[in-house]
Design a protein around this motif. Structure first.
Motif, PDB file in Angstrom:
ATOM      1  N   VAL A  98      11.364   7.435   4.763  1.00 27.10           N
ATOM      2  CA  VAL A  98      10.905   6.774   4.392  1.00 27.10           C
ATOM      3  C   VAL A  98      11.262   5.423   4.583  1.00 27.10           C
ATOM      4  CG1 VAL A  98       7.974   5.812   3.378  1.00 27.10           C
ATOM      5  CG2 VAL A  98       9.095   8.722   3.791  1.00 27.10           C
ATOM      6  N   GLU A  99      10.343   4.546   5.128  1.00 27.10           N
ATOM      7  CA  GLU A  99      11.058   3.344   6.135  1.00 27.10           C
ATOM      8  C   GLU A  99      10.141   2.057   5.094  1.00 27.10           C
ATOM      9  OE1 GLU A  99      13.449   1.744   6.647  1.00 27.10           O
ATOM     10  OE2 GLU A  99      13.231  -0.782   6.638  1.00 27.10           O
ATOM     11  N   GLN A 100       8.680   2.235   4.949  1.00 26.00           N
ATOM     12  CA  GLN A 100       7.030   1.640   4.741  1.00 26.00           C
ATOM     13  C   GLN A 100       6.776   2.798   3.782  1.00 26.00           C
ATOM     14  OE1 GLN A 100       6.650  -2.073   5.447  1.00 26.00           O
ATOM     15  NE2 GLN A 100       4.183  -1.592   6.557  1.00 26.00           N
ATOM     16  N   ILE A 101       5.604   2.454   2.971  1.00 23.15           N
ATOM     17  CA  ILE A 101       4.914   2.862   2.444  1.00 23.15           C
ATOM     18  C   ILE A 101       3.420   2.238   1.674  1.00 23.15           C
ATOM     19  CG2 ILE A 101       3.376   4.841   1.223  1.00 23.15           C
ATOM     20  CD1 ILE A 101       6.321   5.968   0.200  1.00 23.15           C
ATOM     21  N   ASN A 102       2.541   2.015   3.074  1.00 20.02           N
ATOM     22  CA  ASN A 102       1.394   1.722   3.001  1.00 20.02           C
ATOM     23  C   ASN A 102       0.021   2.904   1.847  1.00 20.02           C
ATOM     24  OD1 ASN A 102       2.223  -0.715   4.121  1.00 20.02           O
ATOM     25  ND2 ASN A 102       1.118  -0.734   5.511  1.00 20.02           N
ATOM     26  N   THR A 103      -0.244   2.365   0.701  1.00 22.31           N
ATOM     27  CA  THR A 103      -0.905   3.287  -0.040  1.00 22.31           C
ATOM     28  C   THR A 103      -2.352   2.253  -0.707  1.00 22.31           C
ATOM     29  OG1 THR A 103      -0.485   2.354  -2.129  1.00 22.31           O
ATOM     30  CG2 THR A 103       0.501   4.456  -1.015  1.00 22.31           C
ATOM     31  N   TYR A 104      -3.670   2.844  -0.420  1.00 25.78           N
ATOM     32  CA  TYR A 104      -5.017   2.626  -0.449  1.00 25.78           C
ATOM     33  C   TYR A 104      -5.451   3.145  -1.478  1.00 25.78           C
ATOM     34  CZ  TYR A 104      -3.381   0.940   3.958  1.00 25.78           C
ATOM     35  OH  TYR A 104      -2.368   0.064   5.053  1.00 25.78           O
ATOM     36  N   LYS A 105      -6.195   2.327  -2.559  1.00 24.74           N
ATOM     37  CA  LYS A 105      -7.642   2.963  -3.572  1.00 24.74           C
ATOM     38  C   LYS A 105      -8.957   2.071  -3.395  1.00 24.74           C
ATOM     39  CE  LYS A 105      -3.799   3.645  -6.762  1.00 24.74           C
ATOM     40  NZ  LYS A 105      -3.167   3.383  -7.978  1.00 24.74           N
ATOM     41  N   TYR A 106      -9.565   2.875  -4.176  1.00 26.42           N
ATOM     42  CA  TYR A 106     -11.429   2.203  -3.390  1.00 26.42           C
ATOM     43  C   TYR A 106     -11.821   3.095  -4.397  1.00 26.42           C
ATOM     44  CZ  TYR A 106      -9.220   2.877   1.900  1.00 26.42           C
ATOM     45  OH  TYR A 106      -8.915   3.120   2.568  1.00 26.42           O
ATOM     46  N   ASP A 107     -13.205   2.002  -5.179  1.00 19.37           N
ATOM     47  CA  ASP A 107     -13.908   2.281  -5.665  1.00 19.37           C
ATOM     48  C   ASP A 107     -14.841   3.436  -5.306  1.00 19.37           C
ATOM     49  OD1 ASP A 107     -15.473   1.245  -4.246  1.00 19.37           O
ATOM     50  OD2 ASP A 107     -15.760  -0.755  -5.551  1.00 19.37           O
ATOM     51  N   GLY A 108     -15.815   3.730  -6.406  1.00 20.55           N
ATOM     52  CA  GLY A 108     -16.817   4.851  -5.626  1.00 20.55           C
ATOM     53  C   GLY A 108     -17.881   4.429  -4.726  1.00 20.55           C
ATOM     54  N   ASN A 109     -18.032   3.286  -4.451  1.00 20.51           N
ATOM     55  CA  ASN A 109     -18.751   2.721  -2.989  1.00 20.51           C
ATOM     56  C   ASN A 109     -18.077   3.289  -2.160  1.00 20.51           C
ATOM     57  OD1 ASN A 109     -21.154   2.939  -4.930  1.00 20.51           O
ATOM     58  ND2 ASN A 109     -20.536   0.048  -5.594  1.00 20.51           N
ATOM     59  N   LYS A 110     -16.935   3.597  -1.553  1.00 21.67           N
ATOM     60  CA  LYS A 110     -15.426   3.552  -0.926  1.00 21.67           C
ATOM     61  C   LYS A 110     -15.192   2.010  -0.439  1.00 21.67           C
ATOM     62  CE  LYS A 110     -17.106   7.806   0.398  1.00 21.67           C
ATOM     63  NZ  LYS A 110     -18.087   8.645   1.232  1.00 21.67           N
ATOM     64  N   LYS A 111     -15.348   0.924  -1.345  1.00 21.63           N
ATOM     65  CA  LYS A 111     -14.664   0.223  -0.955  1.00 21.63           C
ATOM     66  C   LYS A 111     -13.435  -0.641  -1.069  1.00 21.63           C
ATOM     67  CE  LYS A 111     -18.819  -2.682  -1.416  1.00 21.63           C
ATOM     68  NZ  LYS A 111     -20.029  -3.592  -2.039  1.00 21.63           N
ATOM     69  N   LEU A 112     -12.389  -0.492  -0.794  1.00 17.27           N
ATOM     70  CA  LEU A 112     -11.221  -0.947  -0.494  1.00 17.27           C
ATOM     71  C   LEU A 112     -10.728  -1.476  -1.711  1.00 17.27           C
ATOM     72  CD1 LEU A 112      -8.440  -0.165   0.323  1.00 17.27           C
ATOM     73  CD2 LEU A 112      -8.223  -2.715   1.730  1.00 17.27           C
TER      74      LEU A 112
END
Length: 248
Positions: A98-112
């Motif tokens: 794996v060269e790179q990993i992007n991860t994304y987290k959201y709040d309870g309203n599905k906003k990044l």
């Protein structure tokens, strides 16, 4: 046409391969139908000013994007969802590394609320952006140390302006047609990372970049099909001039 999640095209040039586990996932994908009435982009053919051509194949599970692979290989980006949100993108090399990993987290309203990029083995280059939603509809972007990087302004659901502290500022105009990725689940939630905007519903047709005393405006010329989706575009956003064909 403006780069689109494809997250992203400059990083894609370094990708190479994926493991056999993804092949098994691809076999399962075929059992999940595309939602009725939703048009999905299945292939792009890009040709830059140097005459170099690249074919990008998109694979879906319903309207969730699973992978984008290049030139009839398994080279590409692989996506992970949690529910209807994109929570991880993996960039893999030919040997399965794996060269790179992007991860994304959201709040309870599905906003990044958080974007994190890491390159295994090169953690000194890790970056984290934290997104704060303001009362006036703008989004402020902070780094992990609390330093404010930029402020993002939206108009009709699209990024209209990005004002940065130590990077170029951007202003965008859009057409009124359909973005090729508008029906890809979750793509709209991550369309404003890395200090730039990407089309969500529509397509960027001009981008004005300013830094100090220098201002540059680049444009995209787009041809559409009967459904209002791009079938061909010419832009000079990333390279000296790239022509892209789109297939659905």
């Amino acid at each position: 046409m403006k780069k689109n999640l494809l997250c992203l095209f400059s990083a894609l040039l370094v990708l190479v391969s994926c493991s056999s586990d993804v092949t098994r996932e691809d076999e399962i994908i075929d059992d999940i139908p595309t939602p009725v009435g939703q048009i999905l982009l299945t292939k792009m053919i890009e040709k830059n000013a140097k005459g170099i051509t690249r074919t990008i194949i998109n694979t879906y599970a319903g309207n969730k994007i699973v992978s984008q692979v290049y030139n009839n290989t398994k080279e590409g980006i692989y996506y992970t969802y949690t529910g209807d949100l994109i929570t991880k993108m993996e960039f893999k090399l030919a040997d399965g590394t794996v060269e790179q990993i992007n991860t994304y987290k959201y709040d309870g309203n599905k906003k990044l609320i958080e974007f994190f990029r890491t390159q295994p083995g090169q953690e000194d280059w890790d970056t984290k952006d934290i997104f704060v939603y303001n009362a006036d509809g703008t989004v402020s972007v902070y780094d992990e140390d609390g330093f404010k990087n930029s402020t993002i302004t939206f108009l009709n659901g699209e990024v209209s302006e990005v004002v940065s502290e130590n990077s170029p500022n951007f202003k965008y105009t859009y057409d009124t047609k359909n973005n090729p990725f508008k029906n890809v689940l979750g793509m709209d939630k991550i369309a404003f990372i890395d200090g730039e905007g990407n089309g969500v519903l529509h397509n960027i047709i001009s981008e004005t970049s300013s830094f100090g005393d220098e201002t540059t405006t680049t444009t995209s010329k787009i041809t559409y099909n009967a459904d209002g989706y791009p079938v061909k575009s010419f832009d000079n956003f990333e390279d000296a001039g790239t022509t892209t064909e789109y297939f659905y």
